[in-house]
Design an enzyme around this catalytic site. Structure first.
Site, PDB file in Angstrom:
ATOM      1  N   ALA A 158       0.860  -1.185   0.000  1.00 53.91           N
ATOM      2  CA  ALA A 158       0.000   0.000   0.000  1.00 53.91           C
ATOM      3  C   ALA A 158       0.891   1.228   0.000  1.00 53.91           C
ATOM      4  O   ALA A 158       1.965   1.235   0.604  1.00 53.91           O
ATOM      5  CB  ALA A 158      -0.918   0.011   1.218  1.00 53.91           C
ATOM      6  N   SER A 161      -0.534   8.955   1.343  1.00 54.35           N
ATOM      7  CA  SER A 161      -0.112  10.353   1.272  1.00 54.35           C
ATOM      8  C   SER A 161       1.136  10.644   2.088  1.00 54.35           C
ATOM      9  O   SER A 161       1.869  11.583   1.796  1.00 54.35           O
ATOM     10  CB  SER A 161      -1.255  11.260   1.743  1.00 54.35           C
ATOM     11  OG  SER A 161      -1.661  10.910   3.050  1.00 54.35           O
ATOM     12  N   VAL A 165       3.470   0.890   2.925  1.00 54.32           N
ATOM     13  CA  VAL A 165       3.446  -0.267   3.811  1.00 54.32           C
ATOM     14  C   VAL A 165       4.062  -1.473   3.116  1.00 54.32           C
ATOM     15  O   VAL A 165       3.777  -1.738   1.943  1.00 54.32           O
ATOM     16  CB  VAL A 165       2.003  -0.605   4.242  1.00 54.32           C
ATOM     17  CG1 VAL A 165       1.985  -1.790   5.211  1.00 54.32           C
ATOM     18  CG2 VAL A 165       1.335   0.609   4.874  1.00 54.32           C
ATOM     19  N   ASP A 309     -10.333   9.572  10.065  1.00 53.84           N
ATOM     20  CA  ASP A 309     -10.296   9.091   8.685  1.00 53.84           C
ATOM     21  C   ASP A 309     -11.262   7.936   8.474  1.00 53.84           C
ATOM     22  O   ASP A 309     -10.860   6.809   8.187  1.00 53.84           O
ATOM     23  CB  ASP A 309      -8.872   8.638   8.309  1.00 53.84           C
ATOM     24  CG  ASP A 309      -8.073   9.742   7.649  1.00 53.84           C
ATOM     25  OD1 ASP A 309      -8.674  10.741   7.232  1.00 53.84           O
ATOM     26  OD2 ASP A 309      -6.845   9.603   7.544  1.00 53.84           O
TER      27      ASP A 309
END
Length: 525
Positions: A158, A161, A165, A309
């Site tokens: 992944a 911003s 990962v 989020d």
């Protein structure tokens, strides 16, 4: 389409505010297209010039084209514009990319090309080179990677911003996810936040009655906290300890020995993307919706924290049937008095008391005292945000509902009361419930008696279980160890102790040795 244009214009308004032509070359060591304030302004200036030229040439061609060709030319322009904007945000990363990611979840009514392109920011953001990523992990941890990991995949699973990962296996054989911060991202975000006057102007357009200074300060503080992964580790540990053993909710544990201010190592989650649930049966979607709803509102009402989020990119459908919640960098901790403010507004709303609601709204500064509207008008306007819990009855979340909230929140031309509302710092991240969470639930089309579920979660009602999931949650609560001070008789937790338990030692260690890794296929995280 009108609202779609509004969203695109809002996105580009930030871009337009950054224009100053000057472009030093970015550092070769950074995966970010531009680091300094002037560099990032220049990148955005070039984007605006490209888009203006493209639109001008397309307009000229449209004048000469037949009807069928006009539609194709317009569609091609929208596709190019979307791809160009998203490519620029992806390369820039930082606060501007985060803005694009947030906008990607508000896609009802947005031009399809822009919606598809923004969605790519959630999963396909340009990563940093593997060698650089592994070197950054090793440098931050202060030890050779082969001493800490048996395996680490150089290919990220992944990229977002602020960091990316990698899947790894510790020297003890445990599967983990290793998030590493992009080198230079702190400088890039600082440059974005230095343009807070632009953000304030944009917020003033979106919320015509807004007093933006305190709100901008709040957003700056929250985004700045995201840059220190030790802060995120503390937040995640708080959630993980509280929800440990929950039958439906999973917050992965933090590995403090392999985490620093720029590297965060957590338990690996095997599962599939949250958005795959949209293709499931209604029964599955309603179960998932109830889990997400309970996680958000139990955390807010019982832990007094809110993960700012709430979007599908931070949720995973774990292979064991639970929902895994990830990414706790943007978390707001509330004082009991602040949570009581939310409760007072809810009580006035569900008791159908317009005068009390208006008085409370003015007191907590979400409504200006001089708003030239009657109590019932004010009540009816705000009631849209509480529609799902107004009545003790089953209600369905729909995309039309979430779209209507978005329009009401941003379109002052058709909602005159909006000009007299405000978003005080306490309510800044809570707006993500109205825009992010409700958008998810609207796409799921979930039906439930949300009022009764909420009464289970509100401290001031503490009602008995109303659904099978509620009964499972009650059994989990009954078995939870009693710690700290009680928020209610059946829901106790030592918040300060959990945060303190996540404290990690300073990351200054001996210089790293040589990277030693073995590749492994990437998996969801």
């Amino acid at each position: 389409m009108r609202r779609g244009r509004l969203l695109v214009i809002a996105l580009l308004a930030v871009v337009a505010g950054l224009i100053r032509l000057r472009h030093p070359e970015p550092s070769a060591a950074s995966p970010i297209a531009a680091l300094s304030r002037n560099q990032r302004r220049a990148e955005m200036a070039r984007l605006m010039v490209r888009r203006a030229l493209d639109r001008g040439m397309t307009r000229a061609r449209l004048k000469l084209a037949a009807d069928g060709s006009r539609r194709r030319l317009q569609a091609d322009l929208e596709r190019r514009e979307a791809e160009d904007v998203v490519a620029a945000l992806g390369e820039m990363k930082g606060a501007l990319m985060k803005l694009g990611q947030m906008a990607s979840y508000l896609d009802e009514g947005m031009p399809p090309a822009m919606s598809r392109a923004l969605a790519s920011l959630r999963a396909d953001a340009p990563p940093m080179p593997s060698d650089l990523a592994l070197t950054e992990i090793e440098r931050s941890l202060g030890r050779p990677l082969h001493e800490l990991f048996a395996e680490i995949d150089p290919k990220p699973i992944a990229a977002a911003s602020i960091g990316q990962v990698h899947r790894a296996v510790t020297s003890e054989g445990k599967a983990v996810a290793v998030k590493v911060q992009y080198p230079g991202i702190a400088r890039a975000i600082a440059a974005d936040l230095d343009n807070s006057e632009t953000l304030a102007r944009l917020l003033g357009i979106v919320y015509p009655g807004l007093h933006p200074d305190d709100l901008v300060a709040e957003l700056r503080a929250r985004i700045s906290e995201e840059l220190d992964y030790r802060h995120e580790a503390g937040n995640q540990t708080l959630f993980a300890e509280y929800y440990r053993g929950h039958p439906h909710i999973w917050v992965p544990d933090v590995d403090p020995q392999r985490s620093t201010d720029r590297v965060l190592t957590t338990e690996f989650v095997a599962g599939r993307p949250f958005e795959s649930v949209y293709d499931e049966t209604d029964e599955v979607k309603e179960r998932v919706a109830e889990v997400v709803y309970r996680f958000v509102f139990r955390s807010l009402n019982r832990l007094h924290v809110f993960n700012g989020d709430p979007h599908p990119g931070n949720y995973l459908l774990a292979d064991d049937g639970r929902i895994a919640f990830l990414d706790f960098g943007l978390v707001k901790h509330f004082e009991p008095t602040e949570v009581e403010q939310f409760a007072r507004l809810i009580r006035a709303m569900i008791q159908r008391d317009p005068a009390e609601f208006r008085s409370t709204a003015e007191e907590v500064k979400v409504l200006r005292a001089d708003a030239p509207f009657g109590d019932q008008e004010i009540f009816d306007w705000f009631a849209a945000y509480y529609e799902m819990i107004l009545d003790d009855a089953a209600v369905t979340f729909t995309s039309d509902y979430s779209t209507g909230l978005l329009r009401q929140t941003f379109d002052a031309k058709t909602h005159a009361i909006l000009k007299h509302t405000n978003v005080p710092p306490t309510f800044a991240l809570i707006q993500r419930i109205n825009l992010g969470l409700f958008s998810i639930l609207g796409k799921l089309g979930a039906t439930a008696n949300w009022r009764r579920i909420s009464e289970e979660l509100w401290e001031w009602t503490d009602a008995p279980p109303s659904t099978p999931m509620g009964h499972a949650e009650a059994a989990w609560l009954a078995e939870k160890p009693v710690q700290g001070v009680a928020s209610t008789a059946g829901d106790r937790f030592d918040v300060e102790g959990a945060v303190a338990g996540a404290a990690m030692q300073d990351s200054s260690r001996p210089p790293p040795g040589r990277v030693g890794v073995s590749a492994r296929g990437s998996q969801p995280a």
